[in-house]
Design a protein around this motif. Structure first.
Motif, PDB file in Angstrom:
ATOM      1  N   GLN A 140      17.612 -70.151  27.240  1.00  0.00           N
ATOM      2  CA  GLN A 140      18.025 -68.762  27.418  1.00  0.00           C
ATOM      3  C   GLN A 140      19.443 -68.549  26.907  1.00  0.00           C
ATOM      4  N   LYS A 141      20.333 -69.493  27.206  1.00  0.00           N
ATOM      5  CA  LYS A 141      21.721 -69.363  26.749  1.00  0.00           C
ATOM      6  C   LYS A 141      21.804 -69.402  25.234  1.00  0.00           C
ATOM      7  N   MET A 142      20.997 -70.254  24.602  1.00  0.00           N
ATOM      8  CA  MET A 142      21.009 -70.319  23.141  1.00  0.00           C
ATOM      9  C   MET A 142      20.498 -69.023  22.517  1.00  0.00           C
ATOM     10  N   ILE A 143      19.427 -68.494  23.062  1.00  0.00           N
ATOM     11  CA  ILE A 143      18.893 -67.229  22.562  1.00  0.00           C
ATOM     12  C   ILE A 143      19.945 -66.126  22.692  1.00  0.00           C
ATOM     13  N   ASP A 144      20.661 -66.133  23.811  1.00  0.00           N
ATOM     14  CA  ASP A 144      21.642 -65.091  24.060  1.00  0.00           C
ATOM     15  C   ASP A 144      22.878 -65.222  23.172  1.00  0.00           C
ATOM     16  N   ILE A 145      23.006 -66.333  22.466  1.00  0.00           N
ATOM     17  CA  ILE A 145      24.066 -66.495  21.484  1.00  0.00           C
ATOM     18  C   ILE A 145      23.569 -66.156  20.078  1.00  0.00           C
ATOM     19  N   TYR A 146      22.360 -66.638  19.738  1.00  0.00           N
ATOM     20  CA  TYR A 146      21.888 -66.564  18.354  1.00  0.00           C
ATOM     21  C   TYR A 146      20.741 -65.578  18.112  1.00  0.00           C
ATOM     22  N   GLY A 147      19.916 -65.326  19.121  1.00  0.00           N
ATOM     23  CA  GLY A 147      18.684 -64.569  18.888  1.00  0.00           C
ATOM     24  C   GLY A 147      17.540 -65.533  18.634  1.00  0.00           C
ATOM     25  N   ASP A 148      16.802 -65.361  17.542  1.00  0.00           N
ATOM     26  CA  ASP A 148      15.693 -66.265  17.204  1.00  0.00           C
ATOM     27  C   ASP A 148      16.228 -67.682  17.005  1.00  0.00           C
ATOM     28  N   ILE A 149      15.522 -68.668  17.582  1.00  0.00           N
ATOM     29  CA  ILE A 149      15.907 -70.068  17.404  1.00  0.00           C
ATOM     30  C   ILE A 149      14.646 -70.913  17.260  1.00  0.00           C
ATOM     31  N   PRO A 150      14.738 -72.096  16.639  1.00  0.00           N
ATOM     32  CA  PRO A 150      13.609 -73.025  16.668  1.00  0.00           C
ATOM     33  C   PRO A 150      13.431 -73.574  18.081  1.00  0.00           C
ATOM     34  N   PHE A 151      12.220 -73.548  18.598  1.00  0.00           N
ATOM     35  CA  PHE A 151      11.981 -74.120  19.925  1.00  0.00           C
ATOM     36  C   PHE A 151      10.620 -74.782  20.030  1.00  0.00           C
ATOM     37  N   THR A 152       9.544 -74.032  19.829  1.00  0.00           N
ATOM     38  CA  THR A 152       8.220 -74.564  20.168  1.00  0.00           C
ATOM     39  C   THR A 152       7.869 -75.810  19.376  1.00  0.00           C
ATOM     40  N   GLU A 153       8.369 -75.939  18.156  1.00  0.00           N
ATOM     41  CA  GLU A 153       8.096 -77.129  17.348  1.00  0.00           C
ATOM     42  C   GLU A 153       9.359 -77.952  17.094  1.00  0.00           C
ATOM     43  N   ALA A 154      10.442 -77.619  17.767  1.00  0.00           N
ATOM     44  CA  ALA A 154      11.717 -78.295  17.515  1.00  0.00           C
ATOM     45  C   ALA A 154      11.863 -79.550  18.373  1.00  0.00           C
ATOM     46  N   GLY A 155      12.661 -80.487  17.878  1.00  0.00           N
ATOM     47  CA  GLY A 155      12.966 -81.697  18.624  1.00  0.00           C
ATOM     48  C   GLY A 155      11.831 -82.703  18.693  1.00  0.00           C
ATOM     49  N   LYS A 156      10.863 -82.609  17.786  1.00  0.00           N
ATOM     50  CA  LYS A 156       9.649 -83.423  17.892  1.00  0.00           C
ATOM     51  C   LYS A 156       9.581 -84.542  16.854  1.00  0.00           C
ATOM     52  N   LEU A 157      10.709 -84.974  16.337  1.00  0.00           N
ATOM     53  CA  LEU A 157      10.684 -86.066  15.362  1.00  0.00           C
ATOM     54  C   LEU A 157      10.032 -87.311  15.938  1.00  0.00           C
ATOM     55  N   SER A 158      10.378 -87.650  17.171  1.00  0.00           N
ATOM     56  CA  SER A 158       9.778 -88.828  17.805  1.00  0.00           C
ATOM     57  C   SER A 158       8.287 -88.619  18.058  1.00  0.00           C
ATOM     58  N   GLN A 159       7.935 -87.427  18.551  1.00  0.00           N
ATOM     59  CA  GLN A 159       6.525 -87.142  18.810  1.00  0.00           C
ATOM     60  C   GLN A 159       5.713 -87.135  17.518  1.00  0.00           C
ATOM     61  N   ASN A 160       6.387 -86.803  16.416  1.00  0.00           N
ATOM     62  CA  ASN A 160       5.703 -86.792  15.119  1.00  0.00           C
ATOM     63  C   ASN A 160       5.759 -88.140  14.411  1.00  0.00           C
ATOM     64  N   GLY A 161       6.085 -89.177  15.170  1.00  0.00           N
ATOM     65  CA  GLY A 161       6.066 -90.528  14.614  1.00  0.00           C
ATOM     66  C   GLY A 161       7.139 -90.776  13.583  1.00  0.00           C
ATOM     67  N   GLY A 162       8.250 -90.030  13.659  1.00  0.00           N
ATOM     68  CA  GLY A 162       9.342 -90.227  12.721  1.00  0.00           C
ATOM     69  C   GLY A 162       9.121 -89.579  11.368  1.00  0.00           C
ATOM     70  N   ASN A 163       8.091 -88.718  11.255  1.00  0.00           N
ATOM     71  CA  ASN A 163       7.801 -88.049   9.984  1.00  0.00           C
ATOM     72  C   ASN A 163       8.726 -86.841   9.839  1.00  0.00           C
ATOM     73  N   TYR A 164       9.750 -87.002   8.999  1.00  0.00           N
ATOM     74  CA  TYR A 164      10.729 -85.942   8.839  1.00  0.00           C
ATOM     75  C   TYR A 164      10.107 -84.668   8.273  1.00  0.00           C
ATOM     76  N   ASN A 165       9.262 -84.827   7.262  1.00  0.00           N
ATOM     77  CA  ASN A 165       8.723 -83.654   6.562  1.00  0.00           C
ATOM     78  C   ASN A 165       7.917 -82.748   7.470  1.00  0.00           C
ATOM     79  N   SER A 166       7.280 -83.323   8.481  1.00  0.00           N
ATOM     80  CA  SER A 166       6.473 -82.516   9.400  1.00  0.00           C
ATOM     81  C   SER A 166       7.267 -82.066  10.616  1.00  0.00           C
TER      82      SER A 166
END
Length: 528
Positions: A140-166
């Protein structure tokens, strides 16, 4: 402490940060080694990663608030200079990177939790409820600073098995994220009322929970108080107004089911229990005081002086070269050279060092009773319940005063003059004055202005993020700013630009939001 991070270049885009605490108290191991970590350890690791943005710190206050939010609200006085209304790149990068490091920790909690058996997942469900509440507060604090932000698919490098492109994440619509978070928080508010936590898990939860020490009742209050804050934030928009009015009413009128923070004893905060650890607010002094970042703004100080505010000597103190009881804030409309001469005299009023910046027991405040009462007062006022609104407004001022007395009481510093301890009569006399009196205000608009002003006085420099958000939302505190004629951004911004790392590393997704990446664009909830 040691950190293990995965980067593309020097700084990764939002979706690629995977910073995990490797050695926090020798317990929080590399989450990629699932056999050696637990949901509980990752849970504490998430808090630890965000510690400098919960506890008042040098990074947050000196790099960020000193030249941004504290100026935009005139909580402080400063020497006018060119380009002063454009958020600095260092502050921008710090806030953005730390949030996505914290989000990556949350994704690791999700990852470990997803690998549990059905029975184990049920036992440890409380961790997911608490973790999601905390990350939604930060989101909420980030949205209130920037507006639209990456969230639902963000921070998932580990979950994606280290695949940067995805792992490059798209930007989510801010309004959609608010709706999603409010849906989830409402569901969790009901779920936690019926949760049965395994006794063994509860023992561990109490150890790993650095915020509420495993107190489920406090987590209920955190969830519902956060809902109240977020619903109030969007209450004037066409999309949310009806929902906000209904759900705020459900919360406030059903405290048995949806309790909120109504006492400073129940504030959602991260306490400092012992000095000399890795956690206390031991960089707050330099964060607020360095480069004269703690000088009082004229308007906020004058409001307290002119109305005999019982919080005055807890919040402010005379300048180091000033005579006792001499108070003067820095006028924001003066020429910069004149302002600088005044600063150099050392006679300008400063924020109270013993209460605030040199108080090494100053807690990490997340949600406090006064702000809950302010939101309640606003709701009751809008719904024609004037007596209830007045009671909530006056409770907000009283609990705000109590909070500052408490903060000075736990301080280990005695550099500032002794504060004048307010009595109940002092608070009642303050509330009876025309300038702050509910009855004297008359109209609903005037009463809403009282709420806005008191919220501003309460938040000042101790909660800069919420202060700036509420200033923009309500736009009822009368402030005049020096206009920077040398820059297109001649007055305080409505939002921040995205950091340059997004253009460099998250190029395709940033291109979608680039047309709206302007300091002059209001957020969706800012209807002024």
């Amino acid at each position: 402490m040691k950190f293990k991070s995965l980067y593309i270049g020097l700084i990764v885009a939002a979706s690629l940060v995977s910073c995990t605490v490797e050695d926090f108290e020798e317990n929080y191991t590399d989450p990629s080694k699932l056999a050696e970590t637990t949901v509980g350890k990752q849970f504490s690791g998430m808090f630890y990663t965000n510690r400098a943005y919960v506890f008042p710190s040098y990074d947050d206050y000196f790099v960020n608030h000193r030249i941004n939010s504290n100026r935009f609200t005139q909580a402080i006085g400063w020497v006018n200079a060119e380009n002063q209304y454009v958020p600095g790149s260092s502050a921008n990068n710090n806030i953005w990177n730390n949030y996505y490091q914290t989000l990556a920790q949350y994704r690791e909690i999700e990852k470990v939790y997803a690998g549990l058996s059905e029975a184990a997942a049920a036992d440890q469900r409380i961790y997911m409820i608490a973790a999601k509440t905390f990350i939604y507060d930060k989101t909420q604090k980030m949205i209130d600073i920037y507006g639209d932000i990456p969230f639902t698919e963000a921070g998932k490098l580990s979950q994606n098995g280290g695949n940067y492109n995805s792992s490059y994440a798209t930007y989510d619509d801010a309004e959609m994220l608010y709706s999603m978070m409010l849906d989830d928080l409402a569901a969790m508010a009901d779920e936690i009322n019926n949760i049965n936590v395994n006794s063994g898990v509860l023992v561990e939860f109490r150890t790993q929970d650095l915020i509420n020490s495993g107190d489920l009742e406090l987590w209920k209050k955190y969830i519902n108080s956060l809902r109240l804050r977020m619903l109030s934030r969007v209450s004037n928009t066409g999309t949310f107004s009806s929902r906000a009015n209904t759900e705020i009413g459900e919360i406030l009128n059903n405290q048995g089911t949806y309790p909120v923070v109504t006492s400073n004893q129940d504030n959602v905060q991260w306490d400092v229990y012992a000095l000399g650890t890795i956690l206390p607010a031991n960089t707050f002094q330099s964060g607020l005081e360095d480069w004269n970042g703690n000088i009082a703004g004229k308007t906020i100080l004058d409001h307290m002086l002119n109305n005999d505010d019982p919080r005055l000597t807890y919040v402010f103190e005379p300048g180091l070269e000033a005579e006792p009881d001499y108070y003067m804030g820095l006028d924001p409309l003066l020429n910069g050279s004149v302002q600088n001469e005044m600063v150099l005299t050392g006679t300008l009023t400063i924020y109270n060092r013993s209460t605030i910046s040199r108080n090494q027991y100053f807690p990490g405040l997340l949600i406090t009773a006064p702000e809950v009462y302010f939101f309640a007062a606003e709701y009751y006022l809008k719904n024609g319940q004037d007596a209830m609104a007045q009671a909530a407004y006056e409770a907000a001022v009283a609990t705000s005063t109590d909070l500052y007395v408490y903060l000075r009481g736990i301080s280990n510093n005695g550099d500032s003059p002794a504060a004048v301890v307010p009595t109940v009569g002092d608070i009642e006399a303050y509330l009876a004055q025309d300038a702050v009196s509910w009855t004297a205000a008359g109209s609903n608009d005037a009463k809403l202005k009282l709420i806005a002003e008191q919220k501003w006085l309460h938040f000042n420099v101790i909660n800069p993020n919420e202060n700036w958000a509420e200033m923009r939302r309500l736009d009822l505190v009368d402030l005049e700013f020096w206009v920077d004629q040398s820059n297109q951004q001649g007055l305080p911004p409505y939002r921040w630009n995205y950091p340059g790392s997004e253009q460099t590393y998250n190029t395709e997704n940033y291109a979608v939001v680039q047309p709206n990446d302007k300091l002059t664009n209001s957020l969706f909830w800012d209807m002024n």
